[in-house]
Motif scaffolding. Sequence first.
Motif, PDB file in Angstrom:
ATOM      1  N   UNK A  74      -4.194  -2.234  -4.113  1.00  0.00           N
ATOM      2  CA  UNK A  74      -3.812  -1.916  -2.737  1.00  0.00           C
ATOM      3  C   UNK A  74      -3.319  -0.475  -2.598  1.00  0.00           C
ATOM      4  N   UNK A  75      -2.433   0.028  -3.469  1.00  0.00           N
ATOM      5  CA  UNK A  75      -2.077   1.446  -3.358  1.00  0.00           C
ATOM      6  C   UNK A  75      -3.265   2.378  -3.619  1.00  0.00           C
ATOM      7  N   UNK A  76      -4.173   1.974  -4.500  1.00  0.00           N
ATOM      8  CA  UNK A  76      -5.367   2.789  -4.727  1.00  0.00           C
ATOM      9  C   UNK A  76      -6.234   2.824  -3.477  1.00  0.00           C
ATOM     10  N   UNK A  77      -6.324   1.696  -2.787  1.00  0.00           N
ATOM     11  CA  UNK A  77      -7.109   1.637  -1.549  1.00  0.00           C
ATOM     12  C   UNK A  77      -6.472   2.499  -0.458  1.00  0.00           C
ATOM     13  N   UNK A  78      -5.162   2.405  -0.312  1.00  0.00           N
ATOM     14  CA  UNK A  78      -4.453   3.223   0.678  1.00  0.00           C
ATOM     15  C   UNK A  78      -4.599   4.709   0.336  1.00  0.00           C
TER      16      UNK A  78
END
Length: 101
Positions: A74-78
């Motif tokens: 999720x942080x990589x996607x953001x």
Amino acid sequence: MILFFALCFFGVAIAGATAFAIFWPLTLVHIRDRHAGSAADFGSGAFLDPGALRWLLGGRYRALGDRSLSGLATPARVALTTLLLGLSLAGLLWLAAELLA
């Protein structure tokens, strides 16, 4: 003033790139270690593989049901979204400054 905001968005893109460079390799290592079938789909050199990036942007990591993977992906996607959006807005503002000058 327009170029100043373009530079600010470029800085946001750099921040996104930095976060992406931290979280995406951790996500790929987690996939390799815990989800062998998904890792085989990416192959080697998945860091900038378009298929792997589409997988990340589409949020298809949620289908695996691994909360640890979601915590990394999720942080990589953001971060990837921030990177792409920052570069797009900086480019649009630069183009606007060129057309208005």
